[in-house]
Design a protein around this motif. Sequence first.
Motif, short mmCIF file in Angstrom:
data_model
loop_
_atom_site.label_atom_id
_atom_site.label_comp_id
_atom_site.label_asym_id
_atom_site.label_seq_id
_atom_site.Cartn_x
_atom_site.Cartn_y
_atom_site.Cartn_z
N ALA A 58 34.04 -0.63 89.93
CA ALA A 58 33.68 -0.01 90.91
C ALA A 58 34.74 0.91 91.49
O ALA A 58 34.90 1.05 92.72
CB ALA A 58 33.04 -0.69 91.98
N GLU A 59 35.47 1.57 90.43
CA GLU A 59 36.62 2.42 90.97
C GLU A 59 36.64 3.63 90.19
O GLU A 59 35.86 3.71 89.16
CB GLU A 59 37.99 1.81 90.72
N ALA A 60 37.25 4.87 90.69
CA ALA A 60 37.41 6.10 89.84
C ALA A 60 38.14 5.86 88.75
O ALA A 60 39.17 4.86 88.74
CB ALA A 60 38.15 7.13 90.89
N PRO A 61 37.84 6.18 87.75
CA PRO A 61 38.50 6.13 86.52
C PRO A 61 40.05 6.82 86.44
O PRO A 61 40.21 7.79 87.31
CB PRO A 61 37.75 6.64 85.26
N ALA A 62 40.92 6.34 85.82
CA ALA A 62 42.35 6.90 85.53
C ALA A 62 41.97 8.03 84.91
O ALA A 62 41.02 8.26 84.14
CB ALA A 62 43.12 5.96 85.02
N ASN A 63 43.17 8.96 85.13
CA ASN A 63 42.85 10.35 84.29
C ASN A 63 43.08 9.85 82.85
O ASN A 63 43.57 8.61 82.49
CB ASN A 63 43.82 11.38 84.81
N LEU A 64 42.54 10.64 81.93
CA LEU A 64 42.66 10.43 80.37
C LEU A 64 44.14 10.42 79.88
O LEU A 64 44.34 9.25 79.01
CB LEU A 64 41.88 11.60 79.73
N ALA A 65 44.81 11.30 80.26
CA ALA A 65 46.14 11.18 79.82
C ALA A 65 46.73 9.67 80.16
O ALA A 65 47.42 9.20 79.31
CB ALA A 65 47.11 12.40 80.40
N SER A 66 46.58 9.25 81.43
CA SER A 66 47.15 8.04 81.89
C SER A 66 46.57 6.89 80.79
O SER A 66 47.07 5.87 80.63
CB SER A 66 46.94 7.81 83.08
N ALA A 67 45.04 6.93 80.71
CA ALA A 67 44.58 6.15 79.86
C ALA A 67 45.15 5.90 78.31
O ALA A 67 45.29 4.97 77.80
CB ALA A 67 43.12 6.18 79.83
N VAL A 68 45.42 7.04 77.99
CA VAL A 68 46.04 7.10 76.41
C VAL A 68 47.35 6.40 76.57
O VAL A 68 47.57 5.67 75.61
CB VAL A 68 45.93 8.49 75.95
N ARG A 69 48.26 6.77 77.39
CA ARG A 69 49.46 6.11 77.69
C ARG A 69 49.41 4.61 77.75
O ARG A 69 50.18 3.93 77.04
CB ARG A 69 50.49 6.79 78.78
N VAL A 70 48.48 4.20 78.69
CA VAL A 70 48.42 2.85 78.90
C VAL A 70 47.88 1.83 77.63
O VAL A 70 48.44 0.97 77.23
CB VAL A 70 47.46 2.55 80.11
N TRP A 71 46.71 2.82 77.08
CA TRP A 71 46.29 2.12 75.84
C TRP A 71 47.42 2.25 74.71
O TRP A 71 47.47 1.10 74.10
CB TRP A 71 45.01 2.96 75.07
N LEU A 72 48.36 3.20 74.39
CA LEU A 72 49.36 2.84 73.59
C LEU A 72 50.41 1.76 73.87
O LEU A 72 50.65 0.92 72.92
CB LEU A 72 49.89 4.15 73.37
N PHE A 73 50.55 1.76 75.34
CA PHE A 73 51.54 0.65 75.69
C PHE A 73 50.91 -0.54 75.36
O PHE A 73 51.63 -1.62 74.69
CB PHE A 73 51.83 0.81 76.82
N ALA A 74 49.74 -0.77 75.45
CA ALA A 74 49.05 -2.36 75.46
C ALA A 74 48.96 -2.33 73.75
O ALA A 74 49.27 -3.42 73.51
CB ALA A 74 47.60 -2.12 75.89
N ARG A 75 48.79 -1.66 72.91
CA ARG A 75 48.69 -1.68 71.59
C ARG A 75 49.88 -2.11 71.15
O ARG A 75 50.13 -2.92 70.30
CB ARG A 75 48.18 -0.51 70.88
N CYS A 76 51.09 -1.44 71.54
CA CYS A 76 52.48 -1.73 71.15
C CYS A 76 53.18 -3.33 71.44
O CYS A 76 53.41 -3.82 70.85
CB CYS A 76 53.51 -0.81 71.73
N ARG A 77 52.30 -3.59 72.68
CA ARG A 77 52.87 -4.76 73.41
C ARG A 77 52.23 -5.98 72.48
O ARG A 77 52.69 -7.09 72.25
CB ARG A 77 52.50 -4.85 74.73
#
Length: 91
Positions: A58-77
């Motif tokens: 129930a929050e506003a979504p993060a901006n797409l660029a941030s979501a991409v960076r976080v997704w890439l970091f999580a994948r790397c981790r």
Amino acid sequence: MAGPVKRSVMIAGHATSISLEPIFWDALAVAAAEERLPLNALVARIDADRIDVARAAAEAPANLASAVRVWLFARCRRDLNRDLRSPGPPD
């Protein structure tokens, strides 16, 4: 260290632009190739995930660029943790 580069991607038939540093564009291209997806399809999947997560919280979504960076970091981790847990080659 290079600054962000803006590129256009298609999500659900609509063009949108994302600004990412070149290292993230490179990592995104590698991830798309490894997942056998076009880059636009991978970004669309990340976009859908960020909206689903925001809706569930129930929050506003993060901006797409941030979501991409976080997704890439999580994948790397995730990949690093998998590599650390896997047994090494026999001696």
